[in-house]
Scaffold this motif. Structure first.
Motif, PDB file in Angstrom:
ATOM      1  N   TRP A   1     -23.958 -25.029  -3.443  1.00 41.96           N
ATOM      2  CA  TRP A   1     -24.548 -25.444  -4.761  1.00 41.96           C
ATOM      3  C   TRP A   1     -25.838 -26.300  -4.861  1.00 41.96           C
ATOM      4  O   TRP A   1     -26.145 -27.180  -5.373  1.00 41.96           O
ATOM      5  CB  TRP A   1     -23.292 -26.645  -5.136  1.00 41.96           C
ATOM      6  N   GLY A   2     -26.591 -25.667  -4.012  1.00 43.16           N
ATOM      7  CA  GLY A   2     -28.067 -26.228  -3.613  1.00 43.16           C
ATOM      8  C   GLY A   2     -28.367 -27.661  -3.445  1.00 43.16           C
ATOM      9  O   GLY A   2     -28.935 -28.176  -3.658  1.00 43.16           O
ATOM     10  N   HIS A   3     -27.044 -28.101  -2.752  1.00 44.23           N
ATOM     11  CA  HIS A   3     -27.089 -29.724  -2.497  1.00 44.23           C
ATOM     12  C   HIS A   3     -27.221 -30.606  -3.796  1.00 44.23           C
ATOM     13  O   HIS A   3     -27.810 -31.635  -3.725  1.00 44.23           O
ATOM     14  CB  HIS A   3     -28.329 -29.991  -1.447  1.00 44.23           C
TER      15      HIS A   3
ATOM     16  N   ARG B   1     -35.830 -33.605   1.476  1.00 48.43           N
ATOM     17  CA  ARG B   1     -36.012 -33.177   0.029  1.00 48.43           C
ATOM     18  C   ARG B   1     -36.766 -32.247  -0.593  1.00 48.43           C
ATOM     19  O   ARG B   1     -36.808 -31.118  -1.274  1.00 48.43           O
ATOM     20  CB  ARG B   1     -36.140 -34.444  -0.983  1.00 48.43           C
ATOM     21  N   LEU B   2     -38.186 -32.414   0.085  1.00 50.58           N
ATOM     22  CA  LEU B   2     -39.272 -31.605  -0.155  1.00 50.58           C
ATOM     23  C   LEU B   2     -39.223 -30.008   0.384  1.00 50.58           C
ATOM     24  O   LEU B   2     -39.342 -29.144  -0.493  1.00 50.58           O
ATOM     25  CB  LEU B   2     -40.548 -32.103   0.612  1.00 50.58           C
ATOM     26  N   ILE B   3     -38.508 -30.223   1.490  1.00 51.11           N
ATOM     27  CA  ILE B   3     -38.095 -28.682   2.263  1.00 51.11           C
ATOM     28  C   ILE B   3     -37.076 -28.078   1.238  1.00 51.11           C
ATOM     29  O   ILE B   3     -37.070 -26.905   0.807  1.00 51.11           O
ATOM     30  CB  ILE B   3     -37.756 -28.568   3.582  1.00 51.11           C
ATOM     31  N   TRP B   4     -35.909 -28.808   0.705  1.00 48.09           N
ATOM     32  CA  TRP B   4     -35.016 -28.138  -0.157  1.00 48.09           C
ATOM     33  C   TRP B   4     -35.878 -27.515  -1.338  1.00 48.09           C
ATOM     34  O   TRP B   4     -35.569 -26.357  -1.673  1.00 48.09           O
ATOM     35  CB  TRP B   4     -34.039 -29.355  -0.642  1.00 48.09           C
ATOM     36  N   ARG B   5     -36.687 -28.302  -1.881  1.00 45.89           N
ATOM     37  CA  ARG B   5     -37.012 -27.974  -3.287  1.00 45.89           C
ATOM     38  C   ARG B   5     -37.845 -26.663  -2.952  1.00 45.89           C
ATOM     39  O   ARG B   5     -38.131 -25.878  -3.848  1.00 45.89           O
ATOM     40  CB  ARG B   5     -37.969 -28.984  -3.994  1.00 45.89           C
ATOM     41  N   GLN B   6     -38.717 -26.758  -1.821  1.00 48.59           N
ATOM     42  CA  GLN B   6     -39.534 -25.607  -1.673  1.00 48.59           C
ATOM     43  C   GLN B   6     -39.085 -24.228  -1.299  1.00 48.59           C
ATOM     44  O   GLN B   6     -39.272 -23.170  -1.272  1.00 48.59           O
ATOM     45  CB  GLN B   6     -40.652 -25.902  -0.480  1.00 48.59           C
ATOM     46  N   CYS B   7     -37.849 -24.559  -0.362  1.00 49.78           N
ATOM     47  CA  CYS B   7     -37.225 -23.418   0.356  1.00 49.78           C
ATOM     48  C   CYS B   7     -35.734 -23.074  -0.166  1.00 49.78           C
ATOM     49  O   CYS B   7     -35.521 -21.812   0.658  1.00 49.78           O
ATOM     50  CB  CYS B   7     -37.155 -23.904   2.100  1.00 49.78           C
ATOM     51  N   LEU B   8     -34.996 -23.625  -0.524  1.00 56.34           N
ATOM     52  CA  LEU B   8     -33.844 -23.493  -1.044  1.00 56.34           C
ATOM     53  C   LEU B   8     -33.825 -22.796  -2.727  1.00 56.34           C
ATOM     54  O   LEU B   8     -34.453 -23.396  -3.227  1.00 56.34           O
ATOM     55  CB  LEU B   8     -32.689 -24.607  -1.115  1.00 56.34           C
ATOM     56  N   SER B   9     -33.118 -21.904  -2.620  1.00 54.91           N
ATOM     57  CA  SER B   9     -32.889 -21.562  -4.220  1.00 54.91           C
ATOM     58  C   SER B   9     -32.098 -22.613  -4.523  1.00 54.91           C
ATOM     59  O   SER B   9     -31.040 -22.897  -4.114  1.00 54.91           O
ATOM     60  CB  SER B   9     -32.373 -20.170  -4.128  1.00 54.91           C
ATOM     61  N   ARG B  10     -32.387 -23.206  -5.623  1.00 57.75           N
ATOM     62  CA  ARG B  10     -31.671 -24.436  -6.275  1.00 57.75           C
ATOM     63  C   ARG B  10     -31.021 -24.077  -7.628  1.00 57.75           C
ATOM     64  O   ARG B  10     -30.904 -24.766  -8.452  1.00 57.75           O
ATOM     65  CB  ARG B  10     -32.281 -25.775  -6.272  1.00 57.75           C
ATOM     66  N   VAL B  11     -30.721 -22.753  -7.581  1.00 57.12           N
ATOM     67  CA  VAL B  11     -30.080 -22.037  -8.821  1.00 57.12           C
ATOM     68  C   VAL B  11     -28.718 -21.855  -8.712  1.00 57.12           C
ATOM     69  O   VAL B  11     -28.137 -21.241  -7.658  1.00 57.12           O
ATOM     70  CB  VAL B  11     -30.888 -20.746  -9.491  1.00 57.12           C
ATOM     71  N   LEU B  12     -27.922 -22.444  -9.533  1.00 51.94           N
ATOM     72  CA  LEU B  12     -26.180 -22.406  -9.361  1.00 51.94           C
ATOM     73  C   LEU B  12     -25.794 -21.795 -10.513  1.00 51.94           C
ATOM     74  O   LEU B  12     -25.865 -22.188 -11.478  1.00 51.94           O
ATOM     75  CB  LEU B  12     -25.831 -23.964  -9.007  1.00 51.94           C
ATOM     76  N   ARG B  13     -25.081 -20.632 -10.510  1.00 51.87           N
ATOM     77  CA  ARG B  13     -24.479 -19.966 -11.517  1.00 51.87           C
ATOM     78  C   ARG B  13     -23.018 -20.843 -11.742  1.00 51.87           C
ATOM     79  O   ARG B  13     -22.197 -20.685 -10.966  1.00 51.87           O
ATOM     80  CB  ARG B  13     -24.355 -18.635 -11.499  1.00 51.87           C
ATOM     81  N   ALA B  14     -22.874 -21.368 -13.108  1.00 53.50           N
ATOM     82  CA  ALA B  14     -21.856 -22.073 -13.173  1.00 53.50           C
ATOM     83  C   ALA B  14     -21.173 -21.573 -14.470  1.00 53.50           C
ATOM     84  O   ALA B  14     -21.970 -20.953 -15.335  1.00 53.50           O
ATOM     85  CB  ALA B  14     -22.224 -23.788 -13.508  1.00 53.50           C
ATOM     86  N   ALA B  15     -19.883 -21.983 -14.648  1.00 53.87           N
ATOM     87  CA  ALA B  15     -19.167 -21.534 -16.020  1.00 53.87           C
ATOM     88  C   ALA B  15     -18.540 -22.706 -16.387  1.00 53.87           C
ATOM     89  O   ALA B  15     -17.940 -23.548 -15.669  1.00 53.87           O
ATOM     90  CB  ALA B  15     -18.114 -20.568 -15.257  1.00 53.87           C
ATOM     91  N   ALA B  16     -18.146 -22.722 -17.961  1.00 49.11           N
ATOM     92  CA  ALA B  16     -17.374 -23.678 -18.630  1.00 49.11           C
ATOM     93  C   ALA B  16     -16.228 -22.595 -18.875  1.00 49.11           C
ATOM     94  O   ALA B  16     -16.526 -21.795 -19.466  1.00 49.11           O
ATOM     95  CB  ALA B  16     -18.195 -24.012 -19.950  1.00 49.11           C
ATOM     96  N   ALA B  17     -14.953 -22.939 -18.471  1.00 53.42           N
ATOM     97  CA  ALA B  17     -13.685 -22.262 -18.901  1.00 53.42           C
ATOM     98  C   ALA B  17     -12.896 -23.065 -19.943  1.00 53.42           C
ATOM     99  O   ALA B  17     -12.132 -23.842 -19.588  1.00 53.42           O
ATOM    100  CB  ALA B  17     -13.045 -22.232 -17.427  1.00 53.42           C
ATOM    101  N   GLN B  18     -13.565 -22.825 -21.165  1.00 56.65           N
ATOM    102  CA  GLN B  18     -12.673 -23.445 -22.351  1.00 56.65           C
ATOM    103  C   GLN B  18     -11.209 -23.045 -22.455  1.00 56.65           C
ATOM    104  O   GLN B  18     -11.071 -21.766 -21.836  1.00 56.65           O
ATOM    105  CB  GLN B  18     -13.704 -23.115 -23.643  1.00 56.65           C
ATOM    106  N   MET B  19     -10.634 -23.741 -22.486  1.00 55.57           N
ATOM    107  CA  MET B  19      -9.247 -23.412 -22.709  1.00 55.57           C
ATOM    108  C   MET B  19      -8.631 -23.504 -24.315  1.00 55.57           C
ATOM    109  O   MET B  19      -8.885 -24.487 -24.860  1.00 55.57           O
ATOM    110  CB  MET B  19      -8.250 -24.305 -21.702  1.00 55.57           C
TER     111      MET B  19
ATOM    112  N   MET C   1     -27.479 -20.049  -0.111  1.00 57.87           N
ATOM    113  CA  MET C   1     -28.600 -20.713  -0.609  1.00 57.87           C
ATOM    114  C   MET C   1     -29.683 -21.210   0.611  1.00 57.87           C
ATOM    115  O   MET C   1     -30.629 -21.664   0.225  1.00 57.87           O
ATOM    116  CB  MET C   1     -28.200 -21.799  -1.626  1.00 57.87           C
ATOM    117  N   HIS C   2     -29.122 -21.179   1.832  1.00 58.72           N
ATOM    118  CA  HIS C   2     -29.897 -21.761   2.797  1.00 58.72           C
ATOM    119  C   HIS C   2     -31.200 -20.851   3.012  1.00 58.72           C
ATOM    120  O   HIS C   2     -31.107 -19.588   2.569  1.00 58.72           O
ATOM    121  CB  HIS C   2     -28.833 -21.603   4.374  1.00 58.72           C
ATOM    122  N   CYS C   3     -32.026 -21.484   3.411  1.00 63.59           N
ATOM    123  CA  CYS C   3     -33.409 -20.711   3.822  1.00 63.59           C
ATOM    124  C   CYS C   3     -33.408 -20.786   5.311  1.00 63.59           C
ATOM    125  O   CYS C   3     -33.548 -21.683   5.959  1.00 63.59           O
ATOM    126  CB  CYS C   3     -34.540 -21.728   3.336  1.00 63.59           C
ATOM    127  N   GLY C   4     -33.068 -19.709   5.772  1.00 70.19           N
ATOM    128  CA  GLY C   4     -32.845 -19.346   7.286  1.00 70.19           C
ATOM    129  C   GLY C   4     -34.249 -19.850   8.116  1.00 70.19           C
ATOM    130  O   GLY C   4     -33.919 -20.523   9.189  1.00 70.19           O
TER     131      GLY C   4
END
Lengths: 345, 345
Positions: free
Chosen positions: B189-191, B21-39, B1-4
């Motif tokens: 995880w997009g910080h 923070r502003l740079i993060w928001r503008q330059c990083l993809s802050r989309v984290l694919r996450a799962a719930a592993a129900q048991m 997710m780094h912005c080189g």
């Protein structure tokens, strides 16, 4: 709702509070039929008399259905004027200098004649010039038994440049100074413990919890909620904002094991939309009645106050399960303090 | 997710936090694919190896769908043992003396190999003999970056006479002593600012608010929630209890403008039912994914962390709108104080 037998035996005169509560639960009917009196839009040009006439009709309709309590919206006597930049008489015309006063006396008189009490929200201008977004609770014989002044004022002090509609509650009102008091009501309402909120308060779990910590059994809420993002964003529409409104009433009712009646002023006021969705919510967070229109509309439900006991005595037995020593941030500060940033060197 | 590009320009090395923070928001993809592993259920007779094998399969399935974070339930390695009255080795067998340990090492190894981090709940027995209902957050390279110990322990110390199934968390665990800490995660995880709860914590708005006051963007919650009233009542069934569970995740996510992932251990454990309903909730309180079974099941969603900004910057701008001076009852006492009774003389 009195139980004549118990009174005759003198049990209710006992100084033992626990015993009194037990007798109430066993011997009183604690079912209160209550109504949400949703109001459609009120335009700036509408006269006070016209609006009061609508409220009397809603009151009559609720009473005909057997309601003993009617909940009206926030700022029920006027349009939602904080959307306009106003000053002087243009602003003062929306404020009440006493309650009741001649312009609203008919509502008090009719309610008392019907044996119906009510919650109503209005703009309060005190004798010493203070202004609050206020609500009162009036019992079935016309006495004001509770007063609340809105704590969570949304919007801004300064108008937003270029915005057609403002949200200037922070400009026109002072923050409420009465806390979130709960009130023990009389026998006509099953001695219910009742509390009040106004609009935005319902989105803040702290409002509910302070009432919950007083054993509240029925929370009355009036609202005027924009059908769009009043802060200028474009990501919220009427459906989403109605969902938010209903969601917070449901969850906070459940988490405090209380009934809630949330009542809108709805529809299009001078081109600015307000959501509807007025609802009556049980202590499980289930909607038992909900308005279907954006107009004047009465919904009614039987509020069995003792349905609160399941939650209050078990899952949400606060004395047994709350851990205030872990909650200190809630009262120590208003705003967010984020965890430290990672070391980027 | 780094912005080189930004890193190359040295912007991220700036000491100015707001700028970072502003740079993060503008330059990083802050989309984290996450799962719930129900048991699904874990029986008392199931071996640790059998249960761990199920967890590895869930981990693999989540990783195959691109998840970088997998949330497992509370007490994930064992049956929900607080339903049984136990002592000595019969109790100790359910506790972990270190984390990781040989019995669970394979989960850490596989996750690290896949570049996937996880939340998992377990019973913790410390070196000095203290017992907690615990959860940890493990990053994508296998480091434990956060620990939480359950604050809201339900149930009772003493067993309920005549009850087939107990709820003895108050007997087996001490109250969590770590507060509700939020953790700043790394670039994978997009910080994200993340927080943890365990089961019953999610019904208490205080848990959410303490995390909200740290700017939390994603709350992970594991649960084992009975499909009946564990306190012995008969008015709550599986449908109502699943509704409650989902409702509190939705509303508290909205009121704190955060994502939430709530994950069940579900189904019939030795004759005692647990609800399912694992869900991923967005900062508007909308369910974006929900489990359909009471068995092992993975659900996945893309968590756009910046969707939190709408709420955090506007409606729930805490610094602008919270009024802590009105919330004092929340931290001053645990239990209810009702308004005075009316004078009955």
């Amino acid at each position: 709702m009195h139980c004549g037998e118990c009174a005759a035996e003198g049990k209710i005169g006992s100084p033992n509070e626990a015993a009194i509560r037990l007798i109430w639960r066993q011997c009183l009917s604690r079912v209160l039929r209550a109504a949400a009196a949703q109001m459609g839009p009120t335009q700036r040009a509408d006269t006070r008399a016209h609006t009061l006439d609508r409220m009397l009709k809603l009151l009559d309709a609720a009473a005909e259905q057997g309601a003993r309590l009617v909940v009206f919206p926030e700022l029920a006597f006027t349009t939602f004027f904080p959307r306009w930049l106003l000053e002087g008489d243009g602003l003062d015309q929306y404020f009440e200098r006493g309650m009741p006063n001649p312009a609203v006396q008919a509502l008090f008189d009719r309610a008392c004649a019907l044996g119906v009490g009510f919650y109503v929200g209005y703009a309060e201008l005190t004798a010493d010039g203070r202004r609050y977004n206020c609500a009162i609770l009036v019992d079935d014989v016309g006495e004001i038994i509770g007063r609340y002044r809105k704590v969570h004022l949304p919007g801004s002090v300064e108008p937003r440049a270029g915005a057609r509609y403002q949200q200037l509650e922070k400009r026109y009102f002072e923050y409420g100074d009465l806390g979130f008091p709960a009130f023990r009501t009389g026998s006509a309402w099953g001695h219910a413990i009742m509390g009040m909120m106004i609009c935005n308060d319902r989105r803040w779990p702290e409002s509910w919890r302070v009432l919950g910590l007083q054993g509240v059994e029925l929370v009355c809420i009036g609202y005027n909620s924009a059908a769009y993002d009043p802060n200028g964003g474009t990501s919220e529409d009427a459906a989403l904002r109605t969902f938010h409104s209903t969601l917070v009433a449901q969850a906070n009712a459940y988490m405090n094991a209380t009934w809630a009646i949330a009542v809108a002023k709805a529809g299009d006021e001078d081109g600015s939309g307000l959501i509807g969705g007025s609802c009556i919510v049980d202590p499980n967070g289930r909607i038992v009645a909900q308005a279907k229109t954006l107009a004047d509309e009465v919904i009614v439900a039987d509020i069995d106050l003792d349905l609160c006991r399941q939650g209050k005595d078990k899952m949400f037995n606060f004395a047994a399960h709350r851990r205030p020593e872990q909650y200190r941030a809630i009262t120590e500060r208003a705003g967010v303090i984020e965890p430290a940033l990672p070391d980027m060197d």
